[in-house]
Design a protein around this motif. Structure first.
Motif, PDB file in Angstrom:
ATOM      1  N   SER A 168       0.883  -1.255  -0.225  1.00 50.50           N
ATOM      2  CA  SER A 168       0.095  -0.100   0.184  1.00 50.50           C
ATOM      3  C   SER A 168       0.805   1.227  -0.194  1.00 50.50           C
ATOM      4  O   SER A 168       1.923   1.090   0.245  1.00 50.50           O
ATOM      5  N   GLY A 169       0.456   2.205  -0.367  1.00 53.71           N
ATOM      6  CA  GLY A 169       1.084   3.607  -0.618  1.00 53.71           C
ATOM      7  C   GLY A 169       0.472   4.742  -0.965  1.00 53.71           C
ATOM      8  O   GLY A 169      -0.672   4.555  -1.599  1.00 53.71           O
ATOM      9  N   HIS A 170       1.070   6.005  -0.923  1.00 56.13           N
ATOM     10  CA  HIS A 170       0.208   7.266  -1.275  1.00 56.13           C
ATOM     11  C   HIS A 170       1.403   8.219  -1.374  1.00 56.13           C
ATOM     12  O   HIS A 170       2.415   8.181  -0.580  1.00 56.13           O
ATOM     13  N   VAL A 171       1.242   9.362  -2.090  1.00 52.15           N
ATOM     14  CA  VAL A 171       2.048  10.503  -1.997  1.00 52.15           C
ATOM     15  C   VAL A 171       1.862  11.089  -0.539  1.00 52.15           C
ATOM     16  O   VAL A 171       0.859  11.454   0.016  1.00 52.15           O
ATOM     17  N   SER A 172       3.035  11.371   0.108  1.00 50.60           N
ATOM     18  CA  SER A 172       3.080  11.992   1.258  1.00 50.60           C
ATOM     19  C   SER A 172       3.750  13.596   1.611  1.00 50.60           C
ATOM     20  O   SER A 172       3.426  14.033   2.501  1.00 50.60           O
ATOM     21  N   TRP A 173       4.299  13.802   0.455  1.00 49.91           N
ATOM     22  CA  TRP A 173       4.668  15.339   0.339  1.00 49.91           C
ATOM     23  C   TRP A 173       4.927  15.445  -1.244  1.00 49.91           C
ATOM     24  O   TRP A 173       5.270  14.671  -2.040  1.00 49.91           O
ATOM     25  N   VAL A 174       4.906  16.881  -1.627  1.00 47.49           N
ATOM     26  CA  VAL A 174       5.125  17.307  -2.873  1.00 47.49           C
ATOM     27  C   VAL A 174       5.651  18.707  -2.897  1.00 47.49           C
ATOM     28  O   VAL A 174       5.519  19.441  -1.910  1.00 47.49           O
ATOM     29  N   GLY A 175       6.769  18.758  -3.786  1.00 47.05           N
ATOM     30  CA  GLY A 175       7.417  19.888  -4.046  1.00 47.05           C
ATOM     31  C   GLY A 175       7.028  20.759  -5.493  1.00 47.05           C
ATOM     32  O   GLY A 175       5.760  20.577  -5.420  1.00 47.05           O
ATOM     33  N   LYS A 176       7.694  21.319  -5.882  1.00 48.13           N
ATOM     34  CA  LYS A 176       7.141  21.790  -7.426  1.00 48.13           C
ATOM     35  C   LYS A 176       7.096  20.685  -8.361  1.00 48.13           C
ATOM     36  O   LYS A 176       6.330  20.761  -9.335  1.00 48.13           O
ATOM     37  N   THR A 177       8.009  20.029  -8.308  1.00 48.81           N
ATOM     38  CA  THR A 177       8.205  19.100  -9.690  1.00 48.81           C
ATOM     39  C   THR A 177       8.594  17.532  -9.004  1.00 48.81           C
ATOM     40  O   THR A 177       8.851  16.692  -9.702  1.00 48.81           O
ATOM     41  N   SER A 178       8.585  17.503  -7.623  1.00 44.20           N
ATOM     42  CA  SER A 178       8.951  16.312  -7.013  1.00 44.20           C
ATOM     43  C   SER A 178       8.042  15.869  -5.941  1.00 44.20           C
ATOM     44  O   SER A 178       7.108  16.717  -5.510  1.00 44.20           O
ATOM     45  N   MET A 179       7.998  14.534  -5.828  1.00 44.75           N
ATOM     46  CA  MET A 179       6.602  13.940  -4.966  1.00 44.75           C
ATOM     47  C   MET A 179       7.659  12.734  -3.950  1.00 44.75           C
ATOM     48  O   MET A 179       8.258  12.088  -4.536  1.00 44.75           O
ATOM     49  N   GLU A 180       7.379  12.808  -2.794  1.00 43.61           N
ATOM     50  CA  GLU A 180       7.618  11.838  -1.770  1.00 43.61           C
ATOM     51  C   GLU A 180       6.720  10.718  -1.688  1.00 43.61           C
ATOM     52  O   GLU A 180       5.336  11.074  -1.606  1.00 43.61           O
ATOM     53  N   VAL A 181       6.995   9.361  -1.825  1.00 46.98           N
ATOM     54  CA  VAL A 181       6.049   8.422  -1.651  1.00 46.98           C
ATOM     55  C   VAL A 181       6.313   7.390  -0.498  1.00 46.98           C
ATOM     56  O   VAL A 181       7.358   7.116  -0.470  1.00 46.98           O
ATOM     57  N   LYS A 182       5.134   7.308   0.466  1.00 49.69           N
ATOM     58  CA  LYS A 182       5.457   6.483   1.371  1.00 49.69           C
ATOM     59  C   LYS A 182       4.631   5.015   1.019  1.00 49.69           C
ATOM     60  O   LYS A 182       3.526   5.020   0.578  1.00 49.69           O
TER      61      LYS A 182
END
Length: 434
Positions: A168-182
Protein backbone atom coordinates in the motif's frame (compact mmCIF):
# COMPACT_ATOMS: atom_id res chain seq x y z
CA UNK A 1 5.01 -17.25 19.15
CA UNK A 2 1.90 -16.83 17.01
CA UNK A 3 0.21 -14.61 19.59
CA UNK A 4 3.26 -12.35 19.80
CA UNK A 5 3.47 -12.12 16.03
CA UNK A 6 -0.16 -11.12 15.68
CA UNK A 7 0.45 -8.02 17.79
CA UNK A 8 2.23 -6.61 14.75
CA UNK A 9 -0.58 -7.45 12.37
CA UNK A 10 -3.36 -5.40 10.92
CA UNK A 11 -6.58 -5.42 12.87
CA UNK A 12 -8.46 -5.31 9.59
CA UNK A 13 -8.62 -8.72 7.94
CA UNK A 14 -9.86 -7.62 4.55
CA UNK A 15 -8.10 -4.28 4.14
CA UNK A 16 -4.60 -2.97 4.69
CA UNK A 17 -3.76 -0.28 7.16
CA UNK A 18 -3.00 2.84 5.08
CA UNK A 19 0.57 4.04 5.28
CA UNK A 20 1.71 6.12 8.25
CA UNK A 21 -1.07 8.49 9.16
CA UNK A 22 -3.49 8.12 6.27
CA UNK A 23 -6.56 7.19 8.29
CA UNK A 24 -9.09 4.54 7.32
CA UNK A 25 -11.84 7.13 7.06
CA UNK A 26 -9.94 9.11 4.46
CA UNK A 27 -9.75 6.31 1.90
CA UNK A 28 -11.54 6.77 -1.37
CA UNK A 29 -14.31 4.12 -1.62
CA UNK A 30 -13.76 3.96 -5.37
CA UNK A 31 -10.27 2.54 -4.80
CA UNK A 32 -11.11 -0.51 -2.69
CA UNK A 33 -10.36 -2.99 -5.48
CA UNK A 34 -6.88 -4.34 -4.96
CA UNK A 35 -5.07 -4.80 -8.26
CA UNK A 36 -2.43 -7.48 -8.79
CA UNK A 37 1.24 -6.62 -9.13
CA UNK A 38 1.43 -7.86 -12.73
CA UNK A 39 -1.22 -5.24 -13.60
CA UNK A 40 0.89 -2.34 -12.34
CA UNK A 41 3.28 -2.16 -15.29
CA UNK A 42 0.39 -2.73 -17.70
CA UNK A 43 -1.36 0.25 -16.17
CA UNK A 44 1.80 2.34 -16.46
CA UNK A 45 2.12 1.50 -20.16
CA UNK A 46 -1.51 2.51 -20.66
CA UNK A 47 -1.04 5.79 -18.79
CA UNK A 48 1.92 6.92 -20.91
CA UNK A 49 0.96 5.18 -24.15
CA UNK A 50 4.04 2.97 -24.19
CA UNK A 51 4.15 0.05 -26.60
CA UNK A 52 4.88 -3.50 -25.48
CA UNK A 53 6.71 -4.01 -28.78
CA UNK A 54 10.29 -2.71 -28.86
CA UNK A 55 10.03 -1.99 -32.60
CA UNK A 56 7.25 0.52 -31.92
CA UNK A 57 8.97 2.46 -29.15
CA UNK A 58 10.21 5.28 -31.40
CA UNK A 59 6.72 5.86 -32.77
CA UNK A 60 5.22 5.82 -29.27
CA UNK A 61 7.70 8.42 -28.04
CA UNK A 62 6.97 10.62 -31.06
CA UNK A 63 3.27 10.52 -30.21
CA UNK A 64 4.04 11.71 -26.68
CA UNK A 65 5.38 14.98 -28.06
CA UNK A 66 1.77 15.94 -28.83
CA UNK A 67 1.00 15.93 -25.10
CA UNK A 68 3.16 18.98 -24.37
CA UNK A 69 0.09 21.27 -24.50
CA UNK A 70 -1.35 19.54 -21.41
CA UNK A 71 1.62 20.56 -19.24
CA UNK A 72 0.96 23.29 -16.70
CA UNK A 73 2.94 26.54 -16.94
CA UNK A 74 2.99 26.82 -13.13
CA UNK A 75 1.96 24.76 -10.13
CA UNK A 76 -0.84 27.26 -9.40
CA UNK A 77 -2.57 26.13 -12.58
CA UNK A 78 -2.99 22.58 -11.25
CA UNK A 79 -5.81 21.44 -8.93
CA UNK A 80 -4.64 20.41 -5.44
CA UNK A 81 -4.88 16.77 -4.47
CA UNK A 82 -5.31 14.87 -1.21
CA UNK A 83 -3.33 11.90 0.08
CA UNK A 84 -6.36 9.69 -0.39
CA UNK A 85 -6.40 10.50 -4.12
CA UNK A 86 -3.17 8.60 -4.71
CA UNK A 87 -3.71 5.84 -2.14
CA UNK A 88 -3.21 2.46 -3.82
CA UNK A 89 -3.18 -1.18 -2.79
CA UNK A 90 -1.56 -3.95 -4.80
CA UNK A 91 -1.64 -7.69 -4.21
CA UNK A 92 1.18 -10.13 -4.92
CA UNK A 93 -0.74 -13.45 -4.63
CA UNK A 94 2.14 -15.84 -4.00
CA UNK A 95 -0.03 -18.02 -1.78
CA UNK A 96 -3.15 -18.18 -3.91
CA UNK A 97 -1.27 -18.35 -7.24
CA UNK A 98 1.69 -20.72 -6.72
CA UNK A 99 2.79 -20.34 -10.36
CA UNK A 100 4.11 -16.87 -9.45
CA UNK A 101 6.57 -18.18 -6.85
CA UNK A 102 9.34 -19.28 -9.19
CA UNK A 103 10.17 -15.67 -10.08
CA UNK A 104 10.42 -14.67 -6.40
CA UNK A 105 11.97 -17.79 -4.88
CA UNK A 106 15.46 -18.13 -3.36
CA UNK A 107 17.25 -21.43 -2.83
CA UNK A 108 16.69 -20.95 0.93
CA UNK A 109 12.90 -20.94 0.29
CA UNK A 110 12.59 -17.22 1.03
CA UNK A 111 11.63 -14.30 -1.20
CA UNK A 112 14.15 -12.54 -3.43
CA UNK A 113 14.36 -9.03 -2.02
CA UNK A 114 15.63 -7.75 -5.36
CA UNK A 115 12.24 -8.61 -6.88
CA UNK A 116 10.54 -6.64 -4.10
CA UNK A 117 12.69 -3.62 -5.00
CA UNK A 118 11.43 -3.89 -8.57
CA UNK A 119 7.81 -4.02 -7.40
CA UNK A 120 8.24 -1.05 -5.07
CA UNK A 121 9.75 1.02 -7.86
CA UNK A 122 6.85 0.29 -10.23
CA UNK A 123 4.24 0.94 -7.54
CA UNK A 124 5.85 4.24 -6.55
CA UNK A 125 5.59 5.52 -10.13
CA UNK A 126 1.96 4.40 -10.42
CA UNK A 127 1.06 6.17 -7.16
CA UNK A 128 2.51 9.41 -8.52
CA UNK A 129 0.48 9.06 -11.71
CA UNK A 130 -2.63 8.68 -9.53
CA UNK A 131 -1.72 11.97 -7.86
CA UNK A 132 -1.11 13.84 -11.12
CA UNK A 133 -3.76 12.28 -13.39
CA UNK A 134 -5.55 14.56 -15.84
CA UNK A 135 -9.07 13.37 -16.59
CA UNK A 136 -9.26 15.27 -19.89
CA UNK A 137 -6.16 13.57 -21.32
CA UNK A 138 -6.21 9.98 -22.48
CA UNK A 139 -2.50 9.71 -21.68
CA UNK A 140 -0.47 11.53 -19.05
CA UNK A 141 1.80 14.29 -20.39
CA UNK A 142 4.20 13.68 -17.51
CA UNK A 143 7.21 11.40 -17.45
CA UNK A 144 7.55 10.32 -13.83
CA UNK A 145 10.84 8.68 -12.88
CA UNK A 146 12.50 7.54 -9.67
CA UNK A 147 14.98 10.09 -8.34
CA UNK A 148 15.90 8.60 -5.00
CA UNK A 149 15.26 5.69 -2.69
CA UNK A 150 15.40 7.62 0.55
CA UNK A 151 14.95 4.71 2.97
CA UNK A 152 13.69 1.15 3.18
CA UNK A 153 13.45 -0.38 6.65
CA UNK A 154 12.80 -4.08 7.21
CA UNK A 155 10.73 -5.37 10.12
CA UNK A 156 11.09 -9.10 9.43
CA UNK A 157 14.17 -11.26 8.88
CA UNK A 158 12.88 -13.17 5.87
CA UNK A 159 9.65 -13.48 3.89
CA UNK A 160 7.74 -16.65 3.02
CA UNK A 161 7.20 -17.39 -0.69
CA UNK A 162 4.00 -19.27 0.18
CA UNK A 163 1.87 -16.44 1.57
CA UNK A 164 0.17 -13.52 -0.19
CA UNK A 165 1.82 -10.11 -0.01
CA UNK A 166 0.10 -6.73 -0.16
CA UNK A 167 1.59 -3.32 -0.84
CA UNK A 168 0.00 0.00 0.00
CA UNK A 169 1.17 3.57 -0.50
CA UNK A 170 0.36 7.17 -1.27
CA UNK A 171 2.02 10.52 -1.99
CA UNK A 172 3.01 12.03 1.36
CA UNK A 173 4.79 15.23 0.32
CA UNK A 174 5.00 17.37 -2.81
CA UNK A 175 7.44 20.02 -4.00
CA UNK A 176 7.10 21.86 -7.29
CA UNK A 177 8.31 19.03 -9.52
CA UNK A 178 8.98 16.22 -7.04
CA UNK A 179 6.89 13.90 -4.88
CA UNK A 180 7.68 11.77 -1.85
CA UNK A 181 5.91 8.40 -1.73
CA UNK A 182 5.39 6.34 1.43
CA UNK A 183 4.84 2.65 0.88
CA UNK A 184 4.30 -0.31 3.19
CA UNK A 185 4.45 -4.02 2.56
CA UNK A 186 2.48 -6.67 4.44
CA UNK A 187 2.44 -10.46 4.37
CA UNK A 188 -0.37 -12.77 5.30
CA UNK A 189 0.16 -14.47 8.65
CA UNK A 190 -2.78 -16.71 9.48
CA UNK A 191 -5.78 -14.53 8.69
CA UNK A 192 -3.99 -11.23 9.21
CA UNK A 193 -1.71 -9.05 7.10
CA UNK A 194 1.41 -8.16 9.12
CA UNK A 195 3.73 -5.22 8.30
CA UNK A 196 7.15 -6.31 7.08
CA UNK A 197 8.62 -3.26 5.32
CA UNK A 198 8.42 0.56 5.20
CA UNK A 199 9.74 2.47 2.19
CA UNK A 200 10.16 6.11 1.22
CA UNK A 201 10.84 6.96 -2.43
CA UNK A 202 11.26 10.34 -4.13
CA UNK A 203 9.93 10.69 -7.67
CA UNK A 204 10.37 13.57 -10.11
CA UNK A 205 8.08 14.71 -12.91
CA UNK A 206 9.46 15.62 -16.30
CA UNK A 207 7.86 16.70 -19.54
CA UNK A 208 6.33 14.29 -22.03
CA UNK A 209 9.68 13.76 -23.78
CA UNK A 210 11.55 13.33 -20.47
CA UNK A 211 13.82 16.27 -21.30
CA UNK A 212 12.98 18.85 -18.65
CA UNK A 213 11.16 19.29 -15.30
CA UNK A 214 7.37 19.57 -15.11
CA UNK A 215 5.06 20.87 -12.38
CA UNK A 216 2.94 18.51 -10.27
CA UNK A 217 -0.30 19.03 -8.37
CA UNK A 218 0.05 20.52 -4.88
CA UNK A 219 -0.87 18.33 -1.90
CA UNK A 220 -3.34 19.32 0.84
CA UNK A 221 -3.17 17.41 4.16
CA UNK A 222 -6.59 16.79 5.70
CA UNK A 223 -5.82 15.65 9.24
CA UNK A 224 -3.19 16.15 11.97
CA UNK A 225 -1.65 12.80 10.98
CA UNK A 226 -1.36 13.87 7.35
CA UNK A 227 0.03 17.26 8.36
CA UNK A 228 2.71 15.42 10.34
CA UNK A 229 3.49 13.26 7.29
CA UNK A 230 3.84 16.37 5.14
CA UNK A 231 6.04 18.05 7.76
CA UNK A 232 8.22 14.94 7.87
CA UNK A 233 8.57 15.16 4.11
CA UNK A 234 9.91 18.70 4.46
CA UNK A 235 12.34 17.51 7.13
CA UNK A 236 13.46 14.64 4.90
CA UNK A 237 14.20 17.09 2.10
CA UNK A 238 16.24 19.26 4.48
CA UNK A 239 18.11 16.24 5.79
CA UNK A 240 19.02 15.16 2.28
CA UNK A 241 20.27 18.63 1.40
CA UNK A 242 22.36 18.74 4.59
CA UNK A 243 23.76 15.26 4.03
CA UNK A 244 24.72 16.16 0.47
CA UNK A 245 26.38 19.41 1.57
CA UNK A 246 28.52 17.49 4.08
CA UNK A 247 29.50 14.83 1.56
CA UNK A 248 33.11 13.73 1.80
CA UNK A 249 33.37 14.56 -1.90
CA UNK A 250 32.80 18.21 -0.94
CA UNK A 251 34.07 18.64 2.63
CA UNK A 252 36.90 17.29 4.73
CA UNK A 253 36.03 14.76 7.45
CA UNK A 254 35.16 16.08 10.91
CA UNK A 255 37.78 16.12 13.67
CA UNK A 256 36.22 13.01 15.21
CA UNK A 257 36.28 11.21 11.87
CA UNK A 258 39.91 12.17 11.28
CA UNK A 259 40.80 10.74 14.68
CA UNK A 260 38.95 7.52 13.82
CA UNK A 261 40.95 7.06 10.63
CA UNK A 262 44.25 7.89 12.35
CA UNK A 263 43.60 5.40 15.14
CA UNK A 264 42.78 2.72 12.57
CA UNK A 265 46.00 3.55 10.75
CA UNK A 266 48.00 3.20 13.97
CA UNK A 267 46.40 -0.19 14.63
CA UNK A 268 47.77 -1.46 11.33
CA UNK A 269 51.42 -0.43 11.84
CA UNK A 270 53.85 -3.30 12.23
CA UNK A 271 55.19 -3.16 15.83
CA UNK A 272 58.38 -4.87 14.67
CA UNK A 273 59.40 -1.91 12.54
CA UNK A 274 59.42 1.84 12.99
CA UNK A 275 57.91 2.69 9.65
CA UNK A 276 54.71 4.22 8.29
CA UNK A 277 55.02 1.99 5.25
CA UNK A 278 54.90 -1.35 7.04
CA UNK A 279 51.24 -2.33 7.51
CA UNK A 280 49.78 -5.46 9.08
CA UNK A 281 46.21 -6.43 9.83
CA UNK A 282 45.02 -6.63 13.43
CA UNK A 283 43.41 -9.94 14.54
CA UNK A 284 39.99 -10.73 13.06
CA UNK A 285 40.25 -8.02 10.39
CA UNK A 286 40.15 -7.78 6.60
CA UNK A 287 41.54 -5.17 4.21
CA UNK A 288 38.76 -3.31 2.41
CA UNK A 289 40.31 -4.03 -0.97
CA UNK A 290 39.85 -7.76 -0.33
CA UNK A 291 36.08 -7.43 0.12
CA UNK A 292 35.24 -6.46 -3.48
CA UNK A 293 33.03 -8.23 -5.99
CA UNK A 294 32.25 -7.06 -9.52
CA UNK A 295 29.76 -7.93 -12.24
CA UNK A 296 28.77 -6.87 -15.75
CA UNK A 297 25.29 -6.73 -17.29
CA UNK A 298 24.34 -6.17 -20.90
CA UNK A 299 21.21 -3.97 -20.86
CA UNK A 300 18.78 -5.66 -23.25
CA UNK A 301 15.42 -4.20 -24.41
CA UNK A 302 13.61 -6.70 -22.17
CA UNK A 303 14.66 -4.66 -19.12
CA UNK A 304 13.41 -1.30 -20.42
CA UNK A 305 10.91 0.88 -18.57
CA UNK A 306 7.90 2.66 -20.04
CA UNK A 307 10.19 5.43 -21.35
CA UNK A 308 12.55 2.99 -23.06
CA UNK A 309 15.40 3.43 -20.63
CA UNK A 310 16.56 0.61 -18.36
CA UNK A 311 14.06 0.00 -15.55
CA UNK A 312 15.30 1.43 -12.25
CA UNK A 313 13.99 -1.60 -10.38
CA UNK A 314 16.19 -3.84 -12.53
CA UNK A 315 19.23 -1.76 -11.58
CA UNK A 316 18.31 -2.01 -7.90
CA UNK A 317 17.79 -5.77 -8.13
CA UNK A 318 21.16 -6.36 -9.77
CA UNK A 319 22.94 -4.07 -7.30
CA UNK A 320 21.22 -5.69 -4.32
CA UNK A 321 22.05 -9.22 -5.44
CA UNK A 322 25.72 -8.32 -5.90
CA UNK A 323 25.70 -6.55 -2.52
CA UNK A 324 24.10 -9.59 -0.88
CA UNK A 325 26.73 -11.89 -2.42
CA UNK A 326 29.44 -9.54 -1.14
CA UNK A 327 28.05 -9.61 2.40
CA UNK A 328 27.63 -13.40 2.23
CA UNK A 329 31.18 -13.93 1.00
CA UNK A 330 32.57 -11.54 3.61
CA UNK A 331 30.62 -12.73 6.63
CA UNK A 332 30.71 -16.44 5.85
CA UNK A 333 26.98 -16.93 6.48
CA UNK A 334 23.63 -15.97 4.97
CA UNK A 335 23.02 -12.23 5.51
CA UNK A 336 19.64 -10.56 6.00
CA UNK A 337 18.93 -7.11 4.62
CA UNK A 338 18.17 -4.59 7.34
CA UNK A 339 17.97 -1.30 5.49
CA UNK A 340 18.41 0.31 2.09
CA UNK A 341 19.04 4.03 1.90
CA UNK A 342 20.22 6.94 -0.19
CA UNK A 343 20.04 5.38 -3.64
CA UNK A 344 20.41 8.33 -5.99
CA UNK A 345 19.55 7.85 -9.66
CA UNK A 346 22.11 10.24 -11.13
CA UNK A 347 21.86 9.31 -14.82
CA UNK A 348 19.46 7.17 -16.86
CA UNK A 349 20.79 3.96 -18.36
CA UNK A 350 20.16 3.51 -22.08
CA UNK A 351 19.12 0.22 -23.63
CA UNK A 352 22.21 -1.44 -25.10
CA UNK A 353 24.59 -0.07 -22.45
CA UNK A 354 27.18 -2.13 -20.62
CA UNK A 355 26.42 -1.91 -16.90
CA UNK A 356 29.44 -2.30 -14.60
CA UNK A 357 28.70 -2.99 -10.93
CA UNK A 358 31.34 -2.90 -8.20
CA UNK A 359 30.47 -3.91 -4.64
CA UNK A 360 32.57 -3.44 -1.51
CA UNK A 361 32.22 -3.81 2.23
CA UNK A 362 32.94 -0.37 3.62
CA UNK A 363 32.02 -0.67 7.32
CA UNK A 364 31.32 -3.42 9.84
CA UNK A 365 30.19 -3.53 13.46
CA UNK A 366 29.35 -6.64 15.49
CA UNK A 367 27.27 -8.70 13.01
CA UNK A 368 26.35 -5.77 10.72
CA UNK A 369 27.84 -5.31 7.26
CA UNK A 370 27.54 -2.04 5.36
CA UNK A 371 27.92 -2.59 1.61
CA UNK A 372 28.35 0.04 -1.09
CA UNK A 373 27.62 -0.80 -4.72
CA UNK A 374 28.84 1.55 -7.43
CA UNK A 375 27.16 1.45 -10.84
CA UNK A 376 28.56 2.87 -14.07
CA UNK A 377 27.76 2.47 -17.74
CA UNK A 378 29.56 2.54 -21.06
CA UNK A 379 28.03 2.41 -24.51
CA UNK A 380 28.94 -0.36 -26.92
CA UNK A 381 30.77 2.19 -29.07
CA UNK A 382 32.51 4.18 -26.34
CA UNK A 383 34.85 3.02 -23.57
CA UNK A 384 34.06 6.09 -21.45
CA UNK A 385 32.45 5.14 -18.12
CA UNK A 386 29.84 7.30 -16.36
CA UNK A 387 28.50 6.80 -12.83
CA UNK A 388 24.75 6.23 -12.77
CA UNK A 389 24.02 5.09 -9.21
CA UNK A 390 25.53 4.47 -5.81
CA UNK A 391 23.65 1.98 -3.64
CA UNK A 392 23.89 1.58 0.13
CA UNK A 393 22.76 -1.67 1.80
CA UNK A 394 22.91 -2.67 5.45
CA UNK A 395 23.01 -6.41 6.14
CA UNK A 396 22.92 -8.42 9.35
CA UNK A 397 24.91 -11.64 9.46
CA UNK A 398 24.04 -14.72 11.51
CA UNK A 399 27.33 -14.37 13.36
CA UNK A 400 29.83 -11.66 14.25
CA UNK A 401 31.89 -10.52 11.28
CA UNK A 402 35.50 -9.32 10.95
CA UNK A 403 36.42 -5.67 11.12
CA UNK A 404 37.25 -4.00 7.81
CA UNK A 405 40.30 -1.72 7.52
CA UNK A 406 41.14 0.82 4.80
CA UNK A 407 44.67 1.04 3.38
CA UNK A 408 44.44 4.19 1.27
CA UNK A 409 42.98 7.66 1.77
CA UNK A 410 40.24 6.90 -0.77
CA UNK A 411 39.26 3.75 1.10
CA UNK A 412 39.26 5.75 4.34
CA UNK A 413 36.67 8.09 2.83
CA UNK A 414 34.59 5.08 1.77
CA UNK A 415 34.84 3.76 5.33
CA UNK A 416 33.63 7.05 6.82
CA UNK A 417 30.82 7.30 4.28
CA UNK A 418 29.71 3.78 5.16
CA UNK A 419 29.90 4.59 8.85
CA UNK A 420 27.70 7.65 8.28
CA UNK A 421 25.06 5.59 6.51
CA UNK A 422 25.18 2.91 9.17
CA UNK A 423 24.89 5.48 11.96
CA UNK A 424 21.76 6.95 10.37
CA UNK A 425 19.70 3.95 11.51
CA UNK A 426 18.85 2.72 14.99
CA UNK A 427 21.04 -0.10 16.29
CA UNK A 428 20.44 -2.83 17.31
CA UNK A 429 17.82 -3.75 14.72
CA UNK A 430 15.15 -6.15 15.91
CA UNK A 431 13.84 -8.20 12.99
CA UNK A 432 10.95 -10.60 13.59
CA UNK A 433 11.59 -14.26 12.75
CA UNK A 434 7.95 -15.40 12.65
Amino acid sequence: MRRAALRFCSLNKGLLIPGRGLTQGSQNPEKQRVIHMHEVRDKLREIVGASTNWRDHVKAMEERKLLQSFLAESQKGLPPRRMRDSYSEVLLPLGSQPELREKYLTVQNTIRFGRILEDLDSLGVLICYMHTRIHEAKMSPLSIVTALVDKIDMQKMSLSPEQDIKFSGHVSWVGKTSMEVKMQMFQLHGNEFCPVLDATFVMVARDSENKGPAFVNPLIPESPEEEELFRQGELNKGRRVSFSAKSLLKMAPSAEERNTIHEMFLHTLDPKTVSFQSRVLPPNAVWMEDSKLKSLEVCHPQERNIFNRIFGGFLMRKAYELGWATACNFGGSRPFVVAVDDIMFQKPVDVGSLLFLSSQVCFTQDNYIQVRVHSEVASLESKEHMTTNVFHFTFMSEKEVPLVFPRTYGESMLYLDGKRHFSSMSVPVNLRKD
